[in-house]
Design a protein around this motif. Structure first.
Motif, PDB file in Angstrom:
ATOM      1  N   SER A 128     -27.978   9.603  27.352  1.00  0.00           N
ATOM      2  CA  SER A 128     -26.506   9.513  27.257  1.00  0.00           C
ATOM      3  C   SER A 128     -25.867  10.698  28.095  1.00  0.00           C
ATOM      4  O   SER A 128     -25.021  10.724  28.888  1.00  0.00           O
ATOM      5  N   THR A 129     -26.639  12.058  28.169  1.00  0.00           N
ATOM      6  CA  THR A 129     -26.033  13.021  28.792  1.00  0.00           C
ATOM      7  C   THR A 129     -26.132  12.767  30.211  1.00  0.00           C
ATOM      8  O   THR A 129     -25.164  13.099  31.054  1.00  0.00           O
ATOM      9  N   PHE A 130     -27.244  12.309  30.685  1.00  0.00           N
ATOM     10  CA  PHE A 130     -27.407  12.038  32.131  1.00  0.00           C
ATOM     11  C   PHE A 130     -26.228  10.910  32.545  1.00  0.00           C
ATOM     12  O   PHE A 130     -25.691  11.235  33.631  1.00  0.00           O
ATOM     13  N   ALA A 131     -26.231   9.813  31.687  1.00  0.00           N
ATOM     14  CA  ALA A 131     -25.206   8.892  32.139  1.00  0.00           C
ATOM     15  C   ALA A 131     -23.829   9.350  32.201  1.00  0.00           C
ATOM     16  O   ALA A 131     -22.959   9.337  33.107  1.00  0.00           O
ATOM     17  N   ALA A 132     -23.740  10.602  31.176  1.00  0.00           N
ATOM     18  CA  ALA A 132     -22.084  10.962  31.207  1.00  0.00           C
ATOM     19  C   ALA A 132     -21.983  11.719  32.487  1.00  0.00           C
ATOM     20  O   ALA A 132     -20.824  11.845  33.028  1.00  0.00           O
ATOM     21  N   GLU A 133     -22.900  12.383  33.038  1.00  0.00           N
ATOM     22  CA  GLU A 133     -22.820  13.303  34.079  1.00  0.00           C
ATOM     23  C   GLU A 133     -22.573  12.373  35.614  1.00  0.00           C
ATOM     24  O   GLU A 133     -21.787  12.703  36.142  1.00  0.00           O
ATOM     25  N   GLY A 191     -15.761   9.764  38.365  1.00  0.00           N
ATOM     26  CA  GLY A 191     -14.501   9.996  38.073  1.00  0.00           C
ATOM     27  C   GLY A 191     -14.279   8.798  36.980  1.00  0.00           C
ATOM     28  O   GLY A 191     -13.229   8.559  36.568  1.00  0.00           O
ATOM     29  N   VAL A 192     -15.197   8.146  36.173  1.00  0.00           N
ATOM     30  CA  VAL A 192     -14.970   7.197  34.879  1.00  0.00           C
ATOM     31  C   VAL A 192     -14.896   8.104  33.609  1.00  0.00           C
ATOM     32  O   VAL A 192     -15.906   8.836  33.324  1.00  0.00           O
ATOM     33  N   ASP A 193     -13.751   7.951  33.251  1.00  0.00           N
ATOM     34  CA  ASP A 193     -13.405   8.709  31.945  1.00  0.00           C
ATOM     35  C   ASP A 193     -13.665   7.787  30.739  1.00  0.00           C
ATOM     36  O   ASP A 193     -13.693   8.152  29.548  1.00  0.00           O
ATOM     37  N   ARG A 194     -13.850   6.814  30.856  1.00  0.00           N
ATOM     38  CA  ARG A 194     -14.251   5.634  29.728  1.00  0.00           C
ATOM     39  C   ARG A 194     -15.040   4.512  30.223  1.00  0.00           C
ATOM     40  O   ARG A 194     -14.824   3.735  30.960  1.00  0.00           O
ATOM     41  N   ALA A 200     -17.252  -4.692  36.506  1.00  0.00           N
ATOM     42  CA  ALA A 200     -18.139  -4.649  35.340  1.00  0.00           C
ATOM     43  C   ALA A 200     -19.464  -4.149  35.729  1.00  0.00           C
ATOM     44  O   ALA A 200     -20.065  -3.728  34.558  1.00  0.00           O
ATOM     45  N   VAL A 201     -19.782  -4.185  36.873  1.00  0.00           N
ATOM     46  CA  VAL A 201     -21.324  -3.647  37.289  1.00  0.00           C
ATOM     47  C   VAL A 201     -21.399  -2.275  37.048  1.00  0.00           C
ATOM     48  O   VAL A 201     -22.160  -1.668  37.023  1.00  0.00           O
ATOM     49  N   LEU A 202     -20.308  -1.584  37.104  1.00  0.00           N
ATOM     50  CA  LEU A 202     -20.164  -0.080  37.031  1.00  0.00           C
ATOM     51  C   LEU A 202     -20.474  -0.029  35.499  1.00  0.00           C
ATOM     52  O   LEU A 202     -21.208   1.035  35.187  1.00  0.00           O
ATOM     53  N   ASP A 203     -19.647  -0.450  34.604  1.00  0.00           N
ATOM     54  CA  ASP A 203     -20.030  -0.405  33.122  1.00  0.00           C
ATOM     55  C   ASP A 203     -21.460  -0.704  32.851  1.00  0.00           C
ATOM     56  O   ASP A 203     -22.322   0.039  32.219  1.00  0.00           O
ATOM     57  N   LEU A 204     -22.008  -1.800  33.567  1.00  0.00           N
ATOM     58  CA  LEU A 204     -23.442  -1.990  33.130  1.00  0.00           C
ATOM     59  C   LEU A 204     -24.402  -0.925  33.494  1.00  0.00           C
ATOM     60  O   LEU A 204     -25.251  -0.661  32.716  1.00  0.00           O
ATOM     61  N   LEU A 205     -24.296  -0.607  34.785  1.00  0.00           N
ATOM     62  CA  LEU A 205     -25.439   0.218  35.159  1.00  0.00           C
ATOM     63  C   LEU A 205     -25.089   1.881  34.452  1.00  0.00           C
ATOM     64  O   LEU A 205     -26.223   2.426  34.253  1.00  0.00           O
ATOM     65  N   LEU A 206     -24.157   2.244  34.237  1.00  0.00           N
ATOM     66  CA  LEU A 206     -23.799   3.418  33.420  1.00  0.00           C
ATOM     67  C   LEU A 206     -24.406   3.298  32.079  1.00  0.00           C
ATOM     68  O   LEU A 206     -25.063   4.337  31.577  1.00  0.00           O
ATOM     69  N   HIS A 207     -24.196   2.423  31.493  1.00  0.00           N
ATOM     70  CA  HIS A 207     -24.878   1.814  30.060  1.00  0.00           C
ATOM     71  C   HIS A 207     -26.266   1.901  30.381  1.00  0.00           C
ATOM     72  O   HIS A 207     -27.046   2.401  29.729  1.00  0.00           O
TER      73      HIS A 207
END
Length: 336
Positions: free
Chosen positions: A184-189, A195-198, A169-176
């Motif tokens: 959002s473009t920076f976070a998507a990169e 290797g996170v697609d969702r 869950a910490v991965l989702d947290l930090l990417l958000h």
């Protein structure tokens, strides 16, 4: 070149190495996307220059007493399932002295994952905030810290307080959070590099093992499980547990068979042995001390029961998890 944003990670004894790896990987990827050092990590150990992860691997880090926070930055406490009260006291004292003047400064991001949220709540840093916490201690946290809105969500971002539940869950947290801070473009990169697609959203709940879910639908079973968890050193008799939750012993056994496919005595023994295994991995207590703290009457009794359940002795368990050593620099490190 702009000054890197300082990231201070406090590693609680028995912390999740997986969570630490996820946190460091996110900031490393952020630096890669940015093309220069955007975030600079320093990791701290609560007691001394070394801390033991839940998996038994030891890391070196800056002693917490050397924590000297600047006027802005990112602070995250990384734990796993539970935090010893003495550890909570040490961290609380240090953070309260550091944040006495500046912790409400809008330039500070204060976060936690796993049981780290318990420490922030104890410090008073989560009063009036929504927060996520490891699902295993959620019910207890709700009771102990009524001024904090603890939720079963994967993560929570509430103003300058951020928190995640168990594991990934910490991965989702930090990417958000990176998306909010850099777009959002920076976070998507960053996500692509990892290797996170969702990305899971904050309104998703933490996954709870099937064996733990039935308690949510049975108040008496839930009470019985809480009694067992609170009485590991001096195990209660099945008759006493049944009486305390208001059922007969036969009814209690029926609840355990129906929802957990086991007997109360078997579940209780497994609970004590798994707690003992965590203590063997995470503490320096003697094997006898661990055994007594988990309700076993003697060293031989503990050793025999442990071997029968896990297939190896407590001494062999400790040897398996204390030999590996991974050392990192005990000073500030630029992540390239």
């Amino acid at each position: 070149m702009p000054t890197p944003f300082p990231v201070s990670l406090i590693l609680l004894p028995g912390f999740s190495l997986f969570a630490l790896g996820a946190v460091r990987s996110v900031f490393t990827a952020a630096n890669e996307v940015n093309g220069e050092v955007l975030y600079k990590i320093t990791q701290y150990a609560v007691e001394g220059p070394q801390v033991l992860a839940q998996c038994g691997i030891a890391l070196t880090a800056v002693p917490l007493e050397q924590l000297n926070l600047q006027q802005n930055g990112f602070l995250m406490i990384i734990g796993d399932e539970r935090v010893d009260e003495s550890i909570t006291g040490i961290v609380s004292k240090r953070l309260q002295s550091q944040f006495n003047q500046i912790y409400n400064d809008s330039g500070w991001i204060i976060g936690a994952c796993g049981a780290g949220s318990q420490v922030l709540a104890e410090c008073g840093f989560l009063e009036g905030y929504r927060a996520a916490i490891h699902w295993q201690i959620l019910a207890d946290a709700v009771k102990r810290y009524p001024s904090t809105i603890f939720t079963p969500s994967l993560f929570e971002i509430d103003r300058n307080r951020i928190s995640a539940g168990a594991g990934a869950a910490v991965l989702d947290l930090l990417l958000h959070w990176l998306g909010l801070r850099h777009g959002s473009t920076f976070a998507a990169e960053v996500a692509a590099i990892l290797g996170v697609d969702r990305l899971r959203s904050s309104d998703e709940r933490q996954p709870v093992p099937a064996s733990a879910q039935p308690a949510l639908g049975s108040a008496r079973l839930k009470e019985a499980l809480e009694l067992m968890a609170a009485n590991l050193a001096e195990p209660l008799q099945a008759e006493d547990i049944a009486q305390l939750v208001g059922v007969s012993r036969r009814q209690l056994e029926r609840l355990f068979r129906q929802h957990l496919d086991t007997f109360p005595s078997r579940y209780y023994l497994e609970l004590r042995l798994k707690h003992a295994r965590r203590q063997l991995k995470q503490t320096t207590q003697s094997i006898l001390q661990v055994g007594l703290a988990c309700g076993f009457t003697s060293g031989p009794h503990f050793s025999t029961t442990y071997r029968n359940f896990f297939g190896y002795t407590p001494r062999e368990e400790r040897a398996r998890h204390t030999m590996p050593q991974i050392h990192t620099k005990n000073s500030e490190e630029d992540i390239q």
